[in-house]
Motif scaffolding. Structure first.
Motif, PDB file in Angstrom:
ATOM      1  N   GLN A 198       0.788  -1.144  -0.050  1.00  0.00           N
ATOM      2  CA  GLN A 198       0.016   0.116   0.149  1.00  0.00           C
ATOM      3  C   GLN A 198       0.790   1.247   0.155  1.00  0.00           C
ATOM      4  OE1 GLN A 198      -4.000  -0.163   2.093  1.00  0.00           O
ATOM      5  NE2 GLN A 198      -3.436   1.877   2.885  1.00  0.00           N
ATOM      6  N   THR A 215      -7.168  -1.366 -14.259  1.00  0.00           N
ATOM      7  CA  THR A 215      -7.742  -0.179 -13.498  1.00  0.00           C
ATOM      8  C   THR A 215      -9.013  -0.321 -13.100  1.00  0.00           C
ATOM      9  OG1 THR A 215      -6.333   1.319 -14.951  1.00  0.00           O
ATOM     10  CG2 THR A 215      -8.095   2.286 -14.066  1.00  0.00           C
ATOM     11  N   ALA A 216      -9.411  -0.309 -11.487  1.00  0.00           N
ATOM     12  CA  ALA A 216     -10.777  -0.456 -11.334  1.00  0.00           C
ATOM     13  C   ALA A 216     -11.524   0.498 -12.264  1.00  0.00           C
ATOM     14  CB  ALA A 216     -10.639  -0.241  -9.852  1.00  0.00           C
ATOM     15  N   HIS A 218     -14.808   1.475 -10.610  1.00  0.00           N
ATOM     16  CA  HIS A 218     -15.088   1.809  -9.414  1.00  0.00           C
ATOM     17  C   HIS A 218     -14.807   1.279  -8.155  1.00  0.00           C
ATOM     18  CE1 HIS A 218     -17.754  -1.774  -9.592  1.00  0.00           C
ATOM     19  NE2 HIS A 218     -18.260  -1.570  -8.292  1.00  0.00           N
ATOM     20  N   ARG A 219     -15.102   2.167  -7.103  1.00  0.00           N
ATOM     21  CA  ARG A 219     -14.538   1.593  -5.552  1.00  0.00           C
ATOM     22  C   ARG A 219     -15.683   1.613  -4.749  1.00  0.00           C
ATOM     23  NH1 ARG A 219      -9.015   5.259  -4.745  1.00  0.00           N
ATOM     24  NH2 ARG A 219      -7.845   4.562  -6.782  1.00  0.00           N
ATOM     25  N   THR A 234     -11.345  -0.502   1.329  1.00  0.00           N
ATOM     26  CA  THR A 234     -11.763  -0.052   0.007  1.00  0.00           C
ATOM     27  C   THR A 234     -11.516  -1.343  -0.976  1.00  0.00           C
ATOM     28  OG1 THR A 234     -11.545   2.341   0.557  1.00  0.00           O
ATOM     29  CG2 THR A 234     -11.709   1.507  -1.800  1.00  0.00           C
ATOM     30  N   TYR A 235     -12.744  -1.620  -1.506  1.00  0.00           N
ATOM     31  CA  TYR A 235     -12.601  -2.641  -2.652  1.00  0.00           C
ATOM     32  C   TYR A 235     -12.394  -1.892  -4.045  1.00  0.00           C
ATOM     33  CZ  TYR A 235     -14.632  -6.210   0.573  1.00  0.00           C
ATOM     34  OH  TYR A 235     -14.574  -6.876   1.554  1.00  0.00           O
ATOM     35  N   HIS A 236     -11.351  -2.332  -4.811  1.00  0.00           N
ATOM     36  CA  HIS A 236     -11.278  -1.919  -6.238  1.00  0.00           C
ATOM     37  C   HIS A 236     -11.670  -2.958  -7.137  1.00  0.00           C
ATOM     38  CE1 HIS A 236      -8.398   1.291  -4.606  1.00  0.00           C
ATOM     39  NE2 HIS A 236      -8.440   0.378  -3.730  1.00  0.00           N
ATOM     40  N   LYS A 238     -13.466  -4.041 -10.967  1.00  0.00           N
ATOM     41  CA  LYS A 238     -13.500  -3.843 -12.365  1.00  0.00           C
ATOM     42  C   LYS A 238     -14.428  -4.746 -12.998  1.00  0.00           C
ATOM     43  CE  LYS A 238     -10.973  -3.409 -16.617  1.00  0.00           C
ATOM     44  NZ  LYS A 238      -9.570  -3.403 -17.460  1.00  0.00           N
ATOM     45  N   HIS A 244      -8.596  -5.742  -5.912  1.00  0.00           N
ATOM     46  CA  HIS A 244      -7.482  -5.782  -4.878  1.00  0.00           C
ATOM     47  C   HIS A 244      -8.481  -4.895  -3.739  1.00  0.00           C
ATOM     48  CE1 HIS A 244      -5.886  -1.642  -5.615  1.00  0.00           C
ATOM     49  NE2 HIS A 244      -6.079  -2.120  -6.708  1.00  0.00           N
ATOM     50  N   SER A 246      -7.421  -2.139  -0.428  1.00  0.00           N
ATOM     51  CA  SER A 246      -6.631  -1.064   0.277  1.00  0.00           C
ATOM     52  C   SER A 246      -7.103  -0.847   1.695  1.00  0.00           C
ATOM     53  CB  SER A 246      -6.487  -0.063  -0.420  1.00  0.00           C
ATOM     54  OG  SER A 246      -7.480   0.691  -0.706  1.00  0.00           O
TER      55      SER A 246
END
Length: 370
Positions: A198, A215-216, A218-219, A234-236, A238, A244, A246
Protein backbone atom coordinates in the motif's frame (compact mmCIF):
# COMPACT_ATOMS: atom_id res chain seq x y z
CA UNK A 1 6.12 25.67 19.28
CA UNK A 2 4.24 28.63 17.87
CA UNK A 3 2.92 29.51 14.42
CA UNK A 4 5.47 30.80 11.88
CA UNK A 5 4.81 33.48 9.26
CA UNK A 6 6.72 33.19 5.99
CA UNK A 7 6.39 33.75 2.23
CA UNK A 8 5.32 30.90 -0.05
CA UNK A 9 5.38 31.65 -3.80
CA UNK A 10 4.83 35.33 -3.08
CA UNK A 11 1.97 34.68 -0.70
CA UNK A 12 2.11 35.50 3.02
CA UNK A 13 1.22 32.32 4.88
CA UNK A 14 1.39 31.02 8.42
CA UNK A 15 2.68 27.55 9.29
CA UNK A 16 1.09 25.78 12.21
CA UNK A 17 3.28 24.35 14.94
CA UNK A 18 5.40 21.51 13.56
CA UNK A 19 4.22 21.86 9.95
CA UNK A 20 6.66 21.40 7.08
CA UNK A 21 6.82 23.50 3.94
CA UNK A 22 5.14 20.68 2.00
CA UNK A 23 2.24 20.50 4.45
CA UNK A 24 1.70 24.25 4.36
CA UNK A 25 1.77 24.22 0.55
CA UNK A 26 -0.78 21.41 0.41
CA UNK A 27 -3.06 23.22 2.84
CA UNK A 28 -2.96 26.27 0.55
CA UNK A 29 -3.62 24.28 -2.63
CA UNK A 30 -0.05 24.37 -3.99
CA UNK A 31 0.98 21.04 -5.50
CA UNK A 32 4.53 19.88 -4.77
CA UNK A 33 5.33 16.40 -6.14
CA UNK A 34 6.43 13.74 -3.67
CA UNK A 35 7.29 10.03 -3.78
CA UNK A 36 9.14 9.02 -0.60
CA UNK A 37 6.66 10.88 1.61
CA UNK A 38 3.31 9.35 2.58
CA UNK A 39 0.42 11.35 3.97
CA UNK A 40 -1.00 8.20 5.61
CA UNK A 41 -1.27 8.38 9.42
CA UNK A 42 1.89 7.70 11.49
CA UNK A 43 4.33 7.84 8.54
CA UNK A 44 7.31 10.12 9.05
CA UNK A 45 8.90 12.06 6.22
CA UNK A 46 12.35 10.94 5.08
CA UNK A 47 13.37 13.43 2.39
CA UNK A 48 15.40 11.02 0.27
CA UNK A 49 13.67 10.95 -3.13
CA UNK A 50 14.39 14.66 -3.77
CA UNK A 51 11.27 15.14 -5.91
CA UNK A 52 9.77 17.73 -3.55
CA UNK A 53 12.74 20.15 -3.70
CA UNK A 54 12.00 23.86 -3.31
CA UNK A 55 14.17 26.97 -3.46
CA UNK A 56 14.69 29.05 -0.34
CA UNK A 57 15.95 32.58 -0.78
CA UNK A 58 19.49 33.06 0.50
CA UNK A 59 20.33 29.35 0.68
CA UNK A 60 22.90 27.78 -1.61
CA UNK A 61 21.16 24.40 -2.03
CA UNK A 62 17.58 23.36 -2.62
CA UNK A 63 15.63 21.92 0.31
CA UNK A 64 13.37 18.88 0.59
CA UNK A 65 10.02 20.44 1.47
CA UNK A 66 8.67 17.30 3.16
CA UNK A 67 11.19 17.53 6.02
CA UNK A 68 12.04 21.24 6.09
CA UNK A 69 10.11 23.39 8.56
CA UNK A 70 9.80 27.11 7.79
CA UNK A 71 11.38 29.83 9.89
CA UNK A 72 10.04 33.36 10.45
CA UNK A 73 10.43 35.50 7.36
CA UNK A 74 11.61 32.63 5.13
CA UNK A 75 10.95 33.14 1.40
CA UNK A 76 10.12 29.88 -0.38
CA UNK A 77 9.63 29.37 -4.12
CA UNK A 78 8.09 26.03 -5.07
CA UNK A 79 7.86 26.68 -8.81
CA UNK A 80 11.13 28.43 -9.56
CA UNK A 81 13.03 27.33 -12.65
CA UNK A 82 15.81 25.92 -10.51
CA UNK A 83 13.43 23.78 -8.42
CA UNK A 84 11.53 22.54 -11.47
CA UNK A 85 14.76 21.64 -13.30
CA UNK A 86 16.00 19.66 -10.30
CA UNK A 87 12.71 17.75 -10.00
CA UNK A 88 12.65 16.97 -13.70
CA UNK A 89 16.23 15.62 -13.61
CA UNK A 90 15.47 13.44 -10.59
CA UNK A 91 12.37 12.05 -12.29
CA UNK A 92 14.40 11.28 -15.42
CA UNK A 93 16.86 9.31 -13.30
CA UNK A 94 13.97 7.35 -11.78
CA UNK A 95 12.37 6.66 -15.17
CA UNK A 96 15.67 5.45 -16.62
CA UNK A 97 15.50 2.28 -14.53
CA UNK A 98 11.76 1.76 -14.78
CA UNK A 99 10.24 -0.87 -17.06
CA UNK A 100 8.23 0.70 -19.90
CA UNK A 101 4.88 1.94 -18.64
CA UNK A 102 2.81 -0.71 -20.46
CA UNK A 103 4.91 -3.41 -18.74
CA UNK A 104 5.06 -1.63 -15.37
CA UNK A 105 3.60 -3.55 -12.40
CA UNK A 106 1.49 -0.45 -11.70
CA UNK A 107 1.01 1.84 -14.73
CA UNK A 108 -1.19 4.12 -12.61
CA UNK A 109 1.30 4.42 -9.74
CA UNK A 110 2.18 7.68 -8.02
CA UNK A 111 5.50 7.64 -9.86
CA UNK A 112 3.83 7.64 -13.28
CA UNK A 113 1.27 10.22 -12.15
CA UNK A 114 4.16 12.45 -11.05
CA UNK A 115 5.92 11.93 -14.38
CA UNK A 116 2.72 12.96 -16.16
CA UNK A 117 2.45 16.10 -14.03
CA UNK A 118 6.06 17.06 -14.83
CA UNK A 119 5.60 16.22 -18.51
CA UNK A 120 7.93 13.22 -18.79
CA UNK A 121 7.32 9.91 -20.54
CA UNK A 122 10.89 8.70 -21.11
CA UNK A 123 14.41 9.37 -19.88
CA UNK A 124 17.56 10.45 -21.66
CA UNK A 125 19.70 8.37 -19.25
CA UNK A 126 20.74 4.78 -19.84
CA UNK A 127 19.13 2.10 -17.66
CA UNK A 128 21.06 -0.07 -15.22
CA UNK A 129 20.70 -3.78 -14.63
CA UNK A 130 17.97 -4.61 -12.13
CA UNK A 131 17.07 -7.80 -10.20
CA UNK A 132 14.57 -10.30 -11.55
CA UNK A 133 11.04 -10.43 -10.16
CA UNK A 134 10.41 -12.43 -6.98
CA UNK A 135 7.07 -14.27 -7.10
CA UNK A 136 7.72 -16.63 -4.20
CA UNK A 137 4.99 -15.11 -2.01
CA UNK A 138 1.41 -16.27 -2.70
CA UNK A 139 -0.12 -12.82 -2.16
CA UNK A 140 2.56 -10.32 -3.21
CA UNK A 141 5.12 -9.88 -5.96
CA UNK A 142 8.48 -8.12 -5.73
CA UNK A 143 9.48 -6.18 -8.85
CA UNK A 144 12.72 -4.42 -7.98
CA UNK A 145 13.13 -3.18 -11.55
CA UNK A 146 10.52 -0.60 -10.52
CA UNK A 147 12.12 0.24 -7.15
CA UNK A 148 13.40 3.81 -6.60
CA UNK A 149 14.85 3.20 -3.09
CA UNK A 150 12.39 5.61 -1.50
CA UNK A 151 12.45 3.51 1.70
CA UNK A 152 8.69 3.80 2.20
CA UNK A 153 8.40 0.01 2.43
CA UNK A 154 11.15 -0.05 5.07
CA UNK A 155 9.31 2.52 7.18
CA UNK A 156 6.02 0.70 6.62
CA UNK A 157 7.47 -2.61 7.83
CA UNK A 158 9.74 -1.38 10.62
CA UNK A 159 8.01 1.69 12.02
CA UNK A 160 4.33 1.35 11.15
CA UNK A 161 3.65 -2.38 11.38
CA UNK A 162 6.80 -3.07 13.46
CA UNK A 163 7.56 -6.38 11.74
CA UNK A 164 11.18 -5.47 10.86
CA UNK A 165 11.40 -7.76 7.83
CA UNK A 166 12.31 -5.28 5.08
CA UNK A 167 15.62 -3.43 4.94
CA UNK A 168 18.20 -1.93 2.59
CA UNK A 169 21.30 -4.03 1.92
CA UNK A 170 24.55 -3.77 -0.04
CA UNK A 171 26.15 -0.53 -1.19
CA UNK A 172 26.30 1.80 -4.16
CA UNK A 173 24.85 0.46 -7.39
CA UNK A 174 24.31 -2.92 -5.70
CA UNK A 175 22.01 -1.49 -3.02
CA UNK A 176 18.53 -2.98 -2.96
CA UNK A 177 15.52 -3.78 -0.81
CA UNK A 178 15.86 -7.15 0.95
CA UNK A 179 13.72 -9.37 3.15
CA UNK A 180 15.48 -10.63 6.27
CA UNK A 181 18.94 -11.79 5.10
CA UNK A 182 18.17 -11.27 1.40
CA UNK A 183 15.74 -14.18 1.41
CA UNK A 184 12.98 -14.64 -1.12
CA UNK A 185 9.90 -12.84 0.15
CA UNK A 186 7.94 -16.09 0.38
CA UNK A 187 10.68 -17.69 2.49
CA UNK A 188 11.18 -14.71 4.83
CA UNK A 189 9.44 -13.94 8.13
CA UNK A 190 7.00 -11.63 6.32
CA UNK A 191 3.51 -11.90 7.84
CA UNK A 192 1.80 -10.77 4.62
CA UNK A 193 0.11 -7.64 6.01
CA UNK A 194 0.75 -5.84 2.71
CA UNK A 195 1.45 -2.46 4.31
CA UNK A 196 4.53 -2.22 2.07
CA UNK A 197 2.35 -2.80 -0.99
CA UNK A 198 0.00 0.00 0.00
CA UNK A 199 2.91 2.35 0.70
CA UNK A 200 4.96 1.63 -2.44
CA UNK A 201 4.70 4.52 -4.96
CA UNK A 202 5.87 2.52 -8.00
CA UNK A 203 4.47 -1.02 -7.88
CA UNK A 204 7.83 -2.51 -6.97
CA UNK A 205 5.85 -4.24 -4.23
CA UNK A 206 2.43 -5.17 -5.53
CA UNK A 207 -0.37 -7.67 -5.09
CA UNK A 208 0.23 -10.92 -6.93
CA UNK A 209 -1.46 -11.72 -10.24
CA UNK A 210 -0.81 -8.24 -11.68
CA UNK A 211 -3.79 -6.77 -9.81
CA UNK A 212 -2.46 -3.19 -10.14
CA UNK A 213 -2.07 -3.48 -13.91
CA UNK A 214 -5.85 -3.40 -14.21
CA UNK A 215 -7.64 -0.13 -13.56
CA UNK A 216 -10.70 -0.34 -11.35
CA UNK A 217 -13.87 1.18 -12.79
CA UNK A 218 -15.26 1.92 -9.33
CA UNK A 219 -14.46 1.63 -5.64
CA UNK A 220 -16.59 0.46 -2.75
CA UNK A 221 -15.89 1.52 0.83
CA UNK A 222 -16.66 -1.20 3.33
CA UNK A 223 -15.62 -2.88 6.59
CA UNK A 224 -13.41 -5.97 6.74
CA UNK A 225 -15.63 -9.09 6.92
CA UNK A 226 -13.33 -11.11 9.16
CA UNK A 227 -12.81 -10.38 12.89
CA UNK A 228 -14.72 -7.87 15.00
CA UNK A 229 -12.06 -5.14 15.12
CA UNK A 230 -13.87 -3.17 12.41
CA UNK A 231 -11.01 -2.24 10.07
CA UNK A 232 -12.20 -0.01 7.24
CA UNK A 233 -11.31 -1.04 3.70
CA UNK A 234 -11.86 -0.06 0.09
CA UNK A 235 -12.64 -2.63 -2.60
CA UNK A 236 -11.23 -1.85 -6.07
CA UNK A 237 -13.63 -3.39 -8.59
CA UNK A 238 -13.64 -3.82 -12.34
CA UNK A 239 -16.48 -5.42 -14.31
CA UNK A 240 -18.01 -6.59 -11.01
CA UNK A 241 -14.79 -8.43 -10.20
CA UNK A 242 -12.75 -7.59 -7.12
CA UNK A 243 -9.20 -6.62 -8.12
CA UNK A 244 -7.58 -5.74 -4.82
CA UNK A 245 -8.22 -4.23 -1.39
CA UNK A 246 -6.66 -1.19 0.26
CA UNK A 247 -6.88 -0.03 3.86
CA UNK A 248 -9.02 2.99 4.64
CA UNK A 249 -8.33 5.39 7.50
CA UNK A 250 -10.64 4.45 10.35
CA UNK A 251 -10.56 4.60 14.15
CA UNK A 252 -9.75 0.89 14.46
CA UNK A 253 -7.03 0.51 11.84
CA UNK A 254 -5.74 3.92 10.65
CA UNK A 255 -5.46 2.43 7.15
CA UNK A 256 -3.66 -0.75 8.28
CA UNK A 257 -4.81 -4.28 7.45
CA UNK A 258 -3.76 -7.83 8.28
CA UNK A 259 -3.09 -10.51 5.68
CA UNK A 260 -6.71 -11.71 5.69
CA UNK A 261 -8.22 -8.25 5.42
CA UNK A 262 -5.98 -7.25 2.51
CA UNK A 263 -5.60 -10.49 0.56
CA UNK A 264 -8.24 -12.91 1.82
CA UNK A 265 -11.00 -12.03 -0.61
CA UNK A 266 -10.66 -14.80 -3.21
CA UNK A 267 -13.67 -16.55 -1.67
CA UNK A 268 -15.86 -13.83 -3.19
CA UNK A 269 -15.52 -15.28 -6.69
CA UNK A 270 -14.79 -18.88 -5.70
CA UNK A 271 -16.86 -21.32 -7.80
CA UNK A 272 -17.91 -23.23 -4.65
CA UNK A 273 -19.23 -20.16 -2.85
CA UNK A 274 -22.92 -20.42 -1.90
CA UNK A 275 -24.87 -17.45 -3.21
CA UNK A 276 -28.39 -18.75 -2.48
CA UNK A 277 -29.89 -20.50 0.57
CA UNK A 278 -29.95 -24.30 0.56
CA UNK A 279 -32.28 -26.59 2.50
CA UNK A 280 -31.56 -30.23 3.26
CA UNK A 281 -33.65 -32.59 1.13
CA UNK A 282 -36.25 -34.82 2.79
CA UNK A 283 -34.73 -38.02 4.18
CA UNK A 284 -31.19 -36.59 4.42
CA UNK A 285 -30.17 -36.80 8.11
CA UNK A 286 -28.52 -33.95 10.00
CA UNK A 287 -24.89 -35.02 9.95
CA UNK A 288 -21.57 -34.36 8.29
CA UNK A 289 -21.62 -35.89 4.84
CA UNK A 290 -18.08 -36.47 3.56
CA UNK A 291 -19.51 -37.63 0.24
CA UNK A 292 -21.00 -34.17 -0.50
CA UNK A 293 -19.25 -32.52 -3.42
CA UNK A 294 -18.98 -28.76 -2.63
CA UNK A 295 -19.20 -28.05 -6.34
CA UNK A 296 -22.40 -30.12 -6.59
CA UNK A 297 -24.37 -29.95 -3.30
CA UNK A 298 -27.68 -30.75 -5.05
CA UNK A 299 -27.39 -34.42 -4.10
CA UNK A 300 -28.18 -33.51 -0.48
CA UNK A 301 -29.70 -30.02 -0.65
CA UNK A 302 -32.21 -28.03 -2.67
CA UNK A 303 -32.24 -24.36 -3.52
CA UNK A 304 -34.60 -22.17 -1.47
CA UNK A 305 -35.68 -18.57 -1.08
CA UNK A 306 -34.44 -16.45 1.80
CA UNK A 307 -37.96 -16.34 3.27
CA UNK A 308 -38.22 -20.13 3.22
CA UNK A 309 -34.77 -20.58 4.76
CA UNK A 310 -35.37 -18.03 7.53
CA UNK A 311 -38.76 -19.54 8.33
CA UNK A 312 -37.15 -22.99 8.64
CA UNK A 313 -34.43 -21.63 10.93
CA UNK A 314 -36.94 -19.75 13.11
CA UNK A 315 -39.16 -22.82 13.37
CA UNK A 316 -36.18 -24.89 14.46
CA UNK A 317 -35.46 -22.45 17.30
CA UNK A 318 -39.10 -22.46 18.34
CA UNK A 319 -39.18 -26.25 18.40
CA UNK A 320 -36.16 -26.35 20.71
CA UNK A 321 -37.70 -23.74 23.00
CA UNK A 322 -41.09 -25.50 23.13
CA UNK A 323 -39.73 -29.00 23.67
CA UNK A 324 -36.67 -28.33 25.85
CA UNK A 325 -37.28 -24.90 27.31
CA UNK A 326 -35.69 -21.50 26.73
CA UNK A 327 -32.53 -22.41 28.63
CA UNK A 328 -31.69 -24.92 25.91
CA UNK A 329 -30.82 -21.97 23.64
CA UNK A 330 -27.92 -19.57 24.02
CA UNK A 331 -26.93 -16.40 22.22
CA UNK A 332 -23.50 -14.88 21.92
CA UNK A 333 -22.93 -11.17 21.25
CA UNK A 334 -19.78 -9.18 20.64
CA UNK A 335 -18.63 -6.77 23.33
CA UNK A 336 -17.90 -4.31 20.51
CA UNK A 337 -21.47 -4.46 19.27
CA UNK A 338 -23.70 -1.42 18.85
CA UNK A 339 -26.53 -0.36 21.18
CA UNK A 340 -28.96 -1.98 18.76
CA UNK A 341 -27.14 -5.32 19.10
CA UNK A 342 -27.04 -5.00 22.90
CA UNK A 343 -30.77 -4.27 22.95
CA UNK A 344 -31.54 -7.33 20.81
CA UNK A 345 -29.35 -9.50 23.02
CA UNK A 346 -31.16 -8.28 26.14
CA UNK A 347 -34.47 -9.04 24.47
CA UNK A 348 -33.31 -12.61 23.82
CA UNK A 349 -32.40 -12.89 27.52
CA UNK A 350 -35.76 -11.59 28.69
CA UNK A 351 -37.75 -13.88 26.38
CA UNK A 352 -35.82 -16.97 27.42
CA UNK A 353 -33.95 -17.46 24.15
CA UNK A 354 -30.58 -16.77 25.76
CA UNK A 355 -28.89 -16.66 29.13
CA UNK A 356 -26.81 -13.73 30.31
CA UNK A 357 -23.75 -14.59 32.34
CA UNK A 358 -21.86 -11.31 31.71
CA UNK A 359 -22.71 -8.64 34.26
CA UNK A 360 -21.83 -5.64 32.11
CA UNK A 361 -24.40 -6.64 29.46
CA UNK A 362 -27.24 -6.04 31.92
CA UNK A 363 -25.91 -2.57 32.70
CA UNK A 364 -26.07 -1.34 29.10
CA UNK A 365 -28.63 1.44 28.60
CA UNK A 366 -31.88 0.30 27.08
CA UNK A 367 -32.11 1.07 23.37
CA UNK A 368 -35.08 3.38 22.75
CA UNK A 369 -37.90 2.00 20.64
CA UNK A 370 -38.28 3.52 17.19
Amino acid sequence: MSAVAFSLDGRAVVARAGETIWQVAERHGLAIPHLCYSTAPTYRADGNCRVCMVEIEGERTLAASCIREPTPGMVVRTQSKRAQTARRTVMELFLADQPPRPQSPDPASRLWDTADAIGLATSRFAPSLRPDADTSHPAMSVNLDACIHCNLCVRACREVQVNDVIGMAYRGAEAKIVFDFDDAMGLSTCVGCGECVQACPTGALAPAKDALRQTADHRVDSVCPYCGVGCQITYHVKDDRLLHVSGRDGPANRGRLCVKGRFGFDYVSHPQRLTKPLIRKPGVPKALHPDVDPANPWTHFREATWEDALDRAAQGLKNVRDTRGGRALAGFGSAKGSNEEAYLFQKLVRTGFASNNVDHCTRLPAYPAA
